[in-house]
Design a protein around this motif. Structure first.
Motif, PDB file in Angstrom:
ATOM      1  N   SER A   1      42.081   0.926  85.469  1.00 44.69           N
ATOM      2  CA  SER A   1      41.760  -0.429  85.908  1.00 44.69           C
ATOM      3  C   SER A   1      40.316  -0.522  86.408  1.00 44.69           C
ATOM      4  O   SER A   1      39.634  -1.520  86.147  1.00 44.69           O
ATOM      5  CB  SER A   1      42.729  -0.850  87.017  1.00 44.69           C
ATOM      6  N   ILE A   2      39.844   0.488  87.109  1.00 43.95           N
ATOM      7  CA  ILE A   2      38.444   0.509  87.561  1.00 43.95           C
ATOM      8  C   ILE A   2      37.513   0.427  86.359  1.00 43.95           C
ATOM      9  O   ILE A   2      36.564  -0.366  86.342  1.00 43.95           O
ATOM     10  CB  ILE A   2      38.152   1.775  88.391  1.00 43.95           C
ATOM     11  N   ILE A   3      37.772   1.239  85.351  1.00 48.90           N
ATOM     12  CA  ILE A   3      36.915   1.280  84.161  1.00 48.90           C
ATOM     13  C   ILE A   3      36.937  -0.064  83.433  1.00 48.90           C
ATOM     14  O   ILE A   3      35.899  -0.590  83.039  1.00 48.90           O
ATOM     15  CB  ILE A   3      37.352   2.425  83.212  1.00 48.90           C
ATOM     16  N   GLN A   4      38.120  -0.625  83.257  1.00 47.60           N
ATOM     17  CA  GLN A   4      38.246  -1.873  82.501  1.00 47.60           C
ATOM     18  C   GLN A   4      37.774  -3.089  83.289  1.00 47.60           C
ATOM     19  O   GLN A   4      37.031  -3.917  82.756  1.00 47.60           O
ATOM     20  CB  GLN A   4      39.696  -2.077  82.070  1.00 47.60           C
ATOM     21  N   ASN A   5      38.213  -3.226  84.521  1.00 40.95           N
ATOM     22  CA  ASN A   5      37.972  -4.464  85.271  1.00 40.95           C
ATOM     23  C   ASN A   5      36.641  -4.474  86.021  1.00 40.95           C
ATOM     24  O   ASN A   5      35.979  -5.506  86.084  1.00 40.95           O
ATOM     25  CB  ASN A   5      39.121  -4.722  86.250  1.00 40.95           C
ATOM     26  N   GLN A   6      36.260  -3.360  86.594  1.00 38.25           N
ATOM     27  CA  GLN A   6      35.029  -3.323  87.375  1.00 38.25           C
ATOM     28  C   GLN A   6      33.798  -3.125  86.495  1.00 38.25           C
ATOM     29  O   GLN A   6      32.741  -3.677  86.767  1.00 38.25           O
ATOM     30  CB  GLN A   6      35.111  -2.204  88.423  1.00 38.25           C
ATOM     31  N   TYR A   7      33.946  -2.342  85.414  1.00 38.06           N
ATOM     32  CA  TYR A   7      32.793  -2.012  84.586  1.00 38.06           C
ATOM     33  C   TYR A   7      32.872  -2.568  83.158  1.00 38.06           C
ATOM     34  O   TYR A   7      31.966  -2.351  82.366  1.00 38.06           O
ATOM     35  CB  TYR A   7      32.607  -0.496  84.543  1.00 38.06           C
ATOM     36  N   ASN A   8      33.954  -3.273  82.824  1.00 35.91           N
ATOM     37  CA  ASN A   8      34.129  -3.884  81.498  1.00 35.91           C
ATOM     38  C   ASN A   8      33.912  -2.891  80.364  1.00 35.91           C
ATOM     39  O   ASN A   8      33.226  -3.167  79.392  1.00 35.91           O
ATOM     40  CB  ASN A   8      33.196  -5.088  81.328  1.00 35.91           C
ATOM     41  N   MET A   9      34.503  -1.718  80.499  1.00 39.82           N
ATOM     42  CA  MET A   9      34.379  -0.672  79.482  1.00 39.82           C
ATOM     43  C   MET A   9      35.732  -0.428  78.830  1.00 39.82           C
ATOM     44  O   MET A   9      36.779  -0.684  79.428  1.00 39.82           O
ATOM     45  CB  MET A   9      33.845   0.618  80.120  1.00 39.82           C
ATOM     46  N   ASP A  10      35.696   0.114  77.620  1.00 41.31           N
ATOM     47  CA  ASP A  10      36.908   0.426  76.869  1.00 41.31           C
ATOM     48  C   ASP A  10      37.419   1.801  77.302  1.00 41.31           C
ATOM     49  O   ASP A  10      36.807   2.822  77.004  1.00 41.31           O
ATOM     50  CB  ASP A  10      36.607   0.417  75.375  1.00 41.31           C
ATOM     51  N   VAL A  11      38.521   1.816  77.979  1.00 43.30           N
ATOM     52  CA  VAL A  11      39.099   3.063  78.469  1.00 43.30           C
ATOM     53  C   VAL A  11      39.814   3.831  77.355  1.00 43.30           C
ATOM     54  O   VAL A  11      40.139   4.999  77.506  1.00 43.30           O
ATOM     55  CB  VAL A  11      40.021   2.790  79.679  1.00 43.30           C
ATOM     56  N   PHE A  12      40.008   3.185  76.186  1.00 46.91           N
ATOM     57  CA  PHE A  12      40.731   3.794  75.076  1.00 46.91           C
ATOM     58  C   PHE A  12      39.817   4.456  74.053  1.00 46.91           C
ATOM     59  O   PHE A  12      40.275   4.924  73.017  1.00 46.91           O
ATOM     60  CB  PHE A  12      41.620   2.760  74.387  1.00 46.91           C
ATOM     61  N   GLY A  13      38.526   4.501  74.293  1.00 50.05           N
ATOM     62  CA  GLY A  13      37.599   5.156  73.379  1.00 50.05           C
ATOM     63  C   GLY A  13      37.636   6.668  73.536  1.00 50.05           C
ATOM     64  O   GLY A  13      38.351   7.214  74.381  1.00 50.05           O
ATOM     65  N   ASN A  14      36.857   7.341  72.728  1.00 49.42           N
ATOM     66  CA  ASN A  14      36.776   8.806  72.810  1.00 49.42           C
ATOM     67  C   ASN A  14      35.779   9.182  73.898  1.00 49.42           C
ATOM     68  O   ASN A  14      34.723   9.742  73.642  1.00 49.42           O
ATOM     69  CB  ASN A  14      36.360   9.384  71.457  1.00 49.42           C
ATOM     70  N   CYS A  15      36.130   8.811  75.141  1.00 46.87           N
ATOM     71  CA  CYS A  15      35.250   9.006  76.291  1.00 46.87           C
ATOM     72  C   CYS A  15      36.005   9.723  77.402  1.00 46.87           C
ATOM     73  O   CYS A  15      37.202   9.558  77.563  1.00 46.87           O
ATOM     74  CB  CYS A  15      34.765   7.666  76.828  1.00 46.87           C
ATOM     75  N   LEU A  16      35.250  10.488  78.163  1.00 43.13           N
ATOM     76  CA  LEU A  16      35.775  11.168  79.338  1.00 43.13           C
ATOM     77  C   LEU A  16      35.199  10.465  80.559  1.00 43.13           C
ATOM     78  O   LEU A  16      33.985  10.274  80.649  1.00 43.13           O
ATOM     79  CB  LEU A  16      35.352  12.635  79.309  1.00 43.13           C
ATOM     80  N   PHE A  17      36.070  10.048  81.480  1.00 38.11           N
ATOM     81  CA  PHE A  17      35.654   9.365  82.698  1.00 38.11           C
ATOM     82  C   PHE A  17      35.964  10.264  83.893  1.00 38.11           C
ATOM     83  O   PHE A  17      37.085  10.758  84.029  1.00 38.11           O
ATOM     84  CB  PHE A  17      36.397   8.037  82.859  1.00 38.11           C
TER      85      PHE A  17
END
Length: 116
Positions: A29-45
């Motif tokens: 939720s932080i990634i999606q709502n606060q930073y408007n980023m796609d949490v489902f990509g090939n990314c490590l957070f």
């Protein structure tokens, strides 16, 4: 780490302090709502708590999330605390960070773009 981070497209750290009580849904939720980023990509957070001796890593594996949690028994992580932002880091910077070093190594040779 269980994730081969050399195969991810991007590595992001959430600077500042993150509430380490948050689970997969809270961190996503932080990634999606606060930073408007796609949490489902090939990314490590990556997220770090206030004590800097714990971090969490969130990764979408295609059919579900992997959440890694590590608590250091000795020492702290040199986590950037300057801003509430998501910062894209290189694999080398991630290695430095997880080895207890700052991601900003003043003596490291920096990559340059041709013509600069």
């Amino acid at each position: 780490m269980l994730i081969d981070y050399s195969k991810v497209d991007q590595i992001y750290i959430v600077c500042g302090k993150t509430d380490m009580r948050k689970s997969i849904d809270g961190l996503a939720s932080i990634i999606q709502n606060q930073y408007n980023m796609d949490v489902f990509g090939n990314c490590l957070f990556l997220f770090c708590g206030g004590s800097r001796n714990k971090y969490k890593a969130l990764y979408w594996e295609g059919d579900g999330f992997i959440l890694l949690y590590k608590r250091l028994e000795n020492g702290v992580i040199q986590w950037p605390r300057t801003k509430e932002e998501v910062r894209n880091i290189s694999q080398q910077e991630l290695r430095w960070l997880l080895e207890g070093l700052s991601i900003e190594q003043p003596k490291a040779i920096k990559k340059v773009k041709p013509g600069h």
